[in-house]
Design a protein around this motif. Structure first.
Motif, PDB file in Angstrom:
ATOM      1  N   SER A  16       0.818  -1.208   0.000  1.00  0.00           N
ATOM      2  CA  SER A  16       0.000   0.000   0.000  1.00  0.00           C
ATOM      3  C   SER A  16       0.854   1.261   0.000  1.00  0.00           C
ATOM      4  N   ARG A  17       2.163   1.112  -0.038  1.00  0.00           N
ATOM      5  CA  ARG A  17       3.052   2.268   0.088  1.00  0.00           C
ATOM      6  C   ARG A  17       2.685   3.395  -0.874  1.00  0.00           C
ATOM      7  N   GLU A  18       2.335   4.533  -0.302  1.00  0.00           N
ATOM      8  CA  GLU A  18       1.993   5.696  -1.123  1.00  0.00           C
ATOM      9  C   GLU A  18       3.243   6.249  -1.808  1.00  0.00           C
ATOM     10  N   ILE A  36      -5.560  -0.003  -4.157  1.00  0.00           N
ATOM     11  CA  ILE A  36      -4.917   0.930  -3.219  1.00  0.00           C
ATOM     12  C   ILE A  36      -4.040   1.913  -3.989  1.00  0.00           C
ATOM     13  N   ASN A  40      -6.205   4.697  -5.431  1.00  0.00           N
ATOM     14  CA  ASN A  40      -6.548   5.709  -4.424  1.00  0.00           C
ATOM     15  C   ASN A  40      -5.368   6.611  -4.108  1.00  0.00           C
ATOM     16  N   ASN A  41      -4.213   5.980  -3.898  1.00  0.00           N
ATOM     17  CA  ASN A  41      -3.023   6.757  -3.549  1.00  0.00           C
ATOM     18  C   ASN A  41      -2.678   7.750  -4.653  1.00  0.00           C
ATOM     19  N   ASN A  79      -5.076  10.621  -4.707  1.00  0.00           N
ATOM     20  CA  ASN A  79      -4.862  11.514  -3.563  1.00  0.00           C
ATOM     21  C   ASN A  79      -3.636  12.390  -3.717  1.00  0.00           C
ATOM     22  N   ASN A  80      -2.860  12.143  -4.780  1.00  0.00           N
ATOM     23  CA  ASN A  80      -1.636  12.917  -4.978  1.00  0.00           C
ATOM     24  C   ASN A  80      -1.582  13.617  -6.327  1.00  0.00           C
TER      25      ASN A  80
END
Ligand code: SF4
Lengths: 197, 461
Positions: free
Chosen positions: A81-83, A105, A108-109, A112-113
């Motif tokens: 899951s590391r962003e 995941i 999503n990440n 979000n960036n």
């Protein structure tokens, strides 16, 4: 988060399926405590040989390929899951990743960036990869407001899906935390009224 | 009205609100954090000038980036030391309970949650780590999140999430000799692939699953993410309740009775709808092993590496692993065995390993590392005398952490070497640059350590 603008850029074809986040940014580079600087180690073990020299076979080391768009094989971003994976791509200058399938995941990440995952059909992906490998100078346009991706040189064009809420967030550079913080009273009321547990 | 799935019941009970055409605001009961994916989230809070909304629902531990020997000494690697120190400072500044290095409750985040009774049925649980799915074994909706989402939870005790679809995996029948829960999940992953459950939450059901211990159920749910699922869950039952009762943070007295009443409602209604259903027969499952570079690339231990004619990714994987299609893995020389990770580092796993190696010796070429999942597991292993059994067999029992599961600390497998590992990911370079990971159960790992080559546990039982 920076608002997302229409991107018109050359693209980098990365013909590998199931690219996991350990490849995008290996764990040994996750020791940093800030968000910056991860681009340096993006795809580290594919980009560099073990003794540290660049691997000339890898697309990111080939001068003819560059740009803000990465086009990659299906199931991009599986695994951890590391962003940091999204940060590394963004830090490297990538703004759009095109694939036929994304891991949840990672998606999503990325969103979000301010990094846009564009999901296209397997058929279109194959055509894009094929064309880009032979025509590295060709430009792809990704227009978020009209949800269109196109490669005019090859007369390829397609609509892509994105959730309406996420689209607005990206276009305005607004993030989920801003929204949630505005909801604190609603959240507190929910806690009061929980009918279970 | 149609019935609800277990997942629906828990999820719906936590929806605070629904953004029009967008995600749900989902309330989180328990939030675990660790040193690697939290520092940037705390920085975010600082930048906004806010604290934690509900600090009592967040628990921290140091696990990903810690040494597994001499934990009482300062961490040698500067960056790792700084990251662990940062966690300590952040927890202090923001008032978060920390089970840091040296603490009697320290350990891999997904091992300590259940063991302390923090993980309970019907909860929503998140952590900046994809294997948060482990906690689903208790009938919790538990899933991994990114650092921006960690910040959301710290700031508001909620995350913005889209509701996934529901997928059921039903496994029935008794397990064959030498087959344990790790084999079940490697088998399922080999059938539905590394992306087969993307966009879904899995419920594991059927008589085989019902017959498993909590530890074994955790191993299954742990690897849900390896099929792309956000999480996996198992309906709580008497086995679950018995496991939780009496643990440090488990409800007590009247509160226990009340909770139990609620927990007993947590099952999938008979007429509930699943978007997808897979059924498997436990009799078809054998000890499993992986040959490639994602967890879906698994075979029965005595099968041959399959052919995949036109996939460049398949060829790339075999090239990396130094294997040929049509080749058998049995008998292949292996110099490294790693027993640990949130998949298989609980006391039951250590007992399994000890039961195989008792009174025997590892092969001289093998380095065998056993990394307990937590301080409590380590202490219990010593109390049960497992440490002596392991040490006499030439295995090294070390201190708790993620260790060679992801190779962030110094526990790495050298380039080009094979490692039979009880962890969950065989990605390129996962256990160190160039390392070749072969995933297997603790039984297979133990058997391989004894002979120095990939070994079918059934032949030495
Ligand atoms: S043991 Fe491995 S998979 Fe589990 S949390 Fe640690 S790094 Fe992740």
């Amino acid at each position: 988060m920076q608002p997302f603008k229409t991107i018109c850029s050359r693209a980098i074809p990365l013909v590998v399926e199931n690219i996991d986040t350990d490849q995008i940014i290996p764990a040994r580079f996750l020791k940093a405590t800030t968000r910056e600087g991860f681009g340096e180690n993006l795809f580290r073990d594919w980009r560099f040989n073990r003794e540290g020299s660049p691997n000339p076979e890898f697309v990111l080391n080939q001068d003819r390929y560059h740009g803000q768009i990465l086009v990659a094989g299906k199931n991009f971003g599986c695994g951890s899951s590391r962003e940091h994976a999204a940060w590394a791509l963004y830090d490297f200058g990538i703004r759009v990743v095109v694939s036929s399938f994304f891991a949840d995941i990672f998606k999503n990440n990325a969103l979000n960036n301010g990094l846009l995952p564009v999901q296209v059909s397997q058929d279109l992906l194959d055509q894009l990869l094929e064309y880009l490998q032979h025509h590295p100078e060709a430009e792809i346009t990704v227009d978020l407001s009209s949800q269109q991706i196109s490669l005019p040189a090859a007369s390829l064009q397609s609509h892509f899906e994105i959730n309406a809420h996420k689209k607005t967030c990206l276009l305005q550079g607004f993030d989920d935390i801003d929204y949630l913080l505005s909801q604190k009273e609603v959240i507190a009321a929910f806690e009061e009224n929980r009918s279970f547990a | 009205m149609a019935g609800q799935t277990l997942f629906d019941k828990v999820w719906d009970a936590h929806v605070v609100s629904q953004v029009e055409g967008g995600p749900s605001v989902l309330y989180i009961d328990k939030h675990f954090i660790h040193e690697v994916t939290s520092p940037q989230a705390f920085d975010g809070l600082r930048k906004r000038g806010i604290g934690l909304f509900r600090p009592q629902f967040t628990v921290a531990t140091a696990d990903h980036n810690v040494p597994t020997i001499d934990q009482h000494l300062p961490i040698k690697d500067k960056l790792s030391a700084f990251q662990v120190q940062k966690l300590t400072e952040n927890c202090k500044e923001f008032g978060v309970e920390l089970y840091g290095l040296g603490h009697k409750y320290q350990g891999i985040v997904h091992v300590i949650g259940p063991e302390l009774g923090l993980t309970q049925p019907g909860m929503t649980i998140v952590c900046g780590d994809s294997h948060t799915s482990t906690h689903g074994a208790f009938g919790a909706v538990a899933f991994g999140i990114g650092t921006s989402e960690v910040e959301q939870v710290l700031a508001t005790q909620c995350v913005m999430q889209y509701k996934p679809q529901c997928l059921k995996i039903e496994i029935d029948g008794p397990l064959g000799p030498g087959v344990v829960s790790k084999d079940i999940i490697l088998y399922v992953a080999s059938k539905i692939s590394t992306s087969g459950a993307t966009g879904h939450f899995i419920e594991y059901a059927g008589s085989t699953i019902r017959g498993l211990s909590m530890e074994a159920r955790m191993t299954i749910c742990n690897m849900s993410i390896e099929m792309g699922a956000r999480g996996g869950m198992i309906a709580p039952d008497a086995i679950t309740f018995k496991y939780i009762k009496g643990r440090l943070y488990a409800p007590q007295g009247d509160e226990w009775d009340q909770q139990l009443k609620y927990w007993e409602t947590l099952y999938t209604d008979e007429d509930a709808h699943f978007d997808t259903v897979y059924k498997f027969d436990a009799a078809d499952i054998a000890p499993m092993i992986t040959y490639g570079t994602n967890p879906g690339m698994g075979i029965k231990i005595d099968d041959k590496v399959p052919l995949d004619h036109d996939s460049t990714s398949h060829q790339k994987a075999l090239g990396y692993m130094g294997l040929q299609a049509g080749e058998q893995l049995l008998g292949k020389k292996v110099n490294h065995v790693f027993i640990g990770s949130c998949t298989n580092s609980r006391i039951e796993d250590l007992r399994l390993v000890a039961s195989v190696v008792k009174g025997r010796k590892k092969a001289p070429n093998v380095q065998a590392m056993v990394i307990p999942g937590s301080k409590q597991v380590e202490v219990q292993a010593r109390e049960e005398g497992l440490d002596l059994i392991l040490e006499e067999a030439g295995f090294q029992l070390r201190q708790p952490g993620c260790s060679a599961c992801l190779g962030m600390n110094e526990d790495k497998i050298p380039a080009g070497e094979y490692c039979v590992s009880t962890s969950n990911r065989n990605f390129e370079g996962r256990q160190g640059p160039g390392a070749r990971t072969i995933l297997a159960s603790p039984l297979t790992a133990a058997a391989t350590a004894l002979t120095g080559e990939i070994t079918d546990i059934r032949t030495i039982m």
